[in-house]
Write an enzyme that holds these catalytic residues in place. Structure first.
Site, PDB file in Angstrom:
ATOM      1  N   LYS A 114       0.826  -1.216   0.000  1.00  0.00           N
ATOM      2  CA  LYS A 114       0.000   0.000   0.000  1.00  0.00           C
ATOM      3  C   LYS A 114       0.855   1.259   0.000  1.00  0.00           C
ATOM      4  O   LYS A 114       0.518   2.250  -0.647  1.00  0.00           O
ATOM      5  CB  LYS A 114      -0.930   0.023   1.223  1.00  0.00           C
ATOM      6  N   LYS A 194      -4.770  -9.926 -13.007  1.00  0.00           N
ATOM      7  CA  LYS A 194      -5.953 -10.360 -12.285  1.00  0.00           C
ATOM      8  C   LYS A 194      -7.130  -9.477 -12.696  1.00  0.00           C
ATOM      9  O   LYS A 194      -6.954  -8.268 -12.896  1.00  0.00           O
ATOM     10  CB  LYS A 194      -5.660 -10.194 -10.792  1.00  0.00           C
ATOM     11  N   LYS A 197     -11.435  -3.851 -11.516  1.00  0.00           N
ATOM     12  CA  LYS A 197     -12.001  -2.627 -12.082  1.00  0.00           C
ATOM     13  C   LYS A 197     -10.952  -1.618 -12.478  1.00  0.00           C
ATOM     14  O   LYS A 197     -11.081  -0.926 -13.481  1.00  0.00           O
ATOM     15  CB  LYS A 197     -12.896  -1.949 -11.040  1.00  0.00           C
TER      16      LYS A 197
END
Ligand code: TRP
Length: 328
Positions: A114, A194, A197
């Site tokens: 992250k 993968k 969106k």
């Protein structure tokens, strides 16, 4: 009714669900309802750790709930609710944070990832993400947590925190078992990443037929197969992989694989077949979703009723924890 135990799982409100969400999580959530008492949560607070723009949070929550319900997640069988509607989770998060070593959080691969992804927004909440997740799970005394491989480190962390808490304050919390969801990694239309969106390489469960056809036509097949006359490699073709899952006749994909190998079927022709089968397979979902969407207020009522049930379990656990810790 004898159930095997209690399942908890959560997902961030990502809006309309796609094939990857369905095959990787939702399908399994539906199935687990038969054997377990299930608690399914839309983790809107977790979503805040990576959002600065929260304008779509409500819409995304609603759209995801619609897909969940249309897919067969059943509020009669399971508790389905929104995380922030049960404020007890934030209080438990604080209590658990006191038994969480800082270094354990900074070393988590998910945290490091992250930090790489959002270097300008490395907030305190992000560091505490796994602590909030642990609070989710233990608040409802879940003993079974189905997750994808990417979440396994968080579950391992949860188990450690539970052991630590229980060692310090007595056996209050349940150490959950990790159940890895067995699904093939669902690749996107590009065939290499993968499905998701953010890369716009997905097909929505409720997509219109024209949209399904259009998207499937853009799919990357065997990159070595330049012409229809080249023999293809169905074992690495994503159209083949997905078609196998959605084809009503299980003998057909094997036939197509053979025709692909000996170059008697072209990729375009296969895509057209896959598109029609997928449209058929998703039609019931699209219809159920449209029926549900005709009464948006009912969706919010279902989520409210879920939160009401969740709060009962939550306040009981929180009371036990506060007492165990010795808060006056
Ligand atoms: N962290 C999970 C994800 O990103 C979502 C989540 C939050 C979760 N709380 C949970 C998953 C509890 C399982 C159990 O996908």
């Amino acid at each position: 009714m004898d159930k095997k135990g209690r399942v908890f799982s959560g997902a961030r409100p990502t809006g309309r669900q796609h094939l990857g969400n369905y095959l990787g999580a939702v399908k399994n959530y539906v199935k687990l309802q038969e054997d377990y008492e299930c608690v399914y949560c839309i983790v809107d607070l977790h979503a805040l750790t990576s959002l600065t723009d929260t304008a779509n949070l409500r819409q995304n929550t609603y759209e995801m709930a619609l897909d969940w319900l249309a897919a067969g997640m059943d509020p009669e069988k399971s508790i389905i609710f929104i995380q922030s509607h049960v404020p007890q989770v934030t209080e438990l998060h604080l209590l658990l944070s006191m038994v969480t070593p800082m270094g354990r959080l900074t070393r988590l691969p998910t945290f490091k990832e992250k930090v790489r992804q959002q270097p300008d927004n490395v907030n305190y909440g992000l560091l505490g993400y796994p602590v909030l997740m642990a609070a989710d799970i233990v608040l409802y005394k879940a003993d079974t947590v189905p997750v994808g491989e990417d979440q396994a480190p968080h579950l391992e962390f949860t188990r450690e925190i539970v052991r630590r808490f229980n060692n310090l304050y007595g056996e209050v919390l349940i150490e959950p078992k990790i159940v890895l969801t067995e699904t093939p990694r669902i690749m996107g239309l590009d065939g290499v990443n993968k499905m998701g969106k953010s890369l716009d390489n997905h097909i929505e469960l409720a997509a219109e037929p024209a949209e399904i056809r259009r998207r499937i036509m853009t799919m990357v097949t065997d990159p070595q197969r330049k012409f229809k006359t080249d023999p293809g490699r169905p074992e690495i073709c994503n159209v083949q992989t997905l078609h196998k899952i959605f084809c009503p006749d299980p003998t057909v994909p094997a036939q197509i694989a053979e025709q692909c190998r000996n170059a008697t079927i072209g990729c375009v022709q296969h895509k057209k077949m896959f598109a029609e089968d997928l449209i058929q397979a998703l039609a019931p979902h699209r219809e159920r979703r449209a029926e549900l969407a005709a009464h948006p207020e009912r969706i919010w009522e279902i989520l409210d009723a879920g939160a009401e049930r969740a709060r009962k379990l939550a306040s009981e656990t929180l009371r036990e924890c506060k007492e165990a810790v010795g808060l006056p």
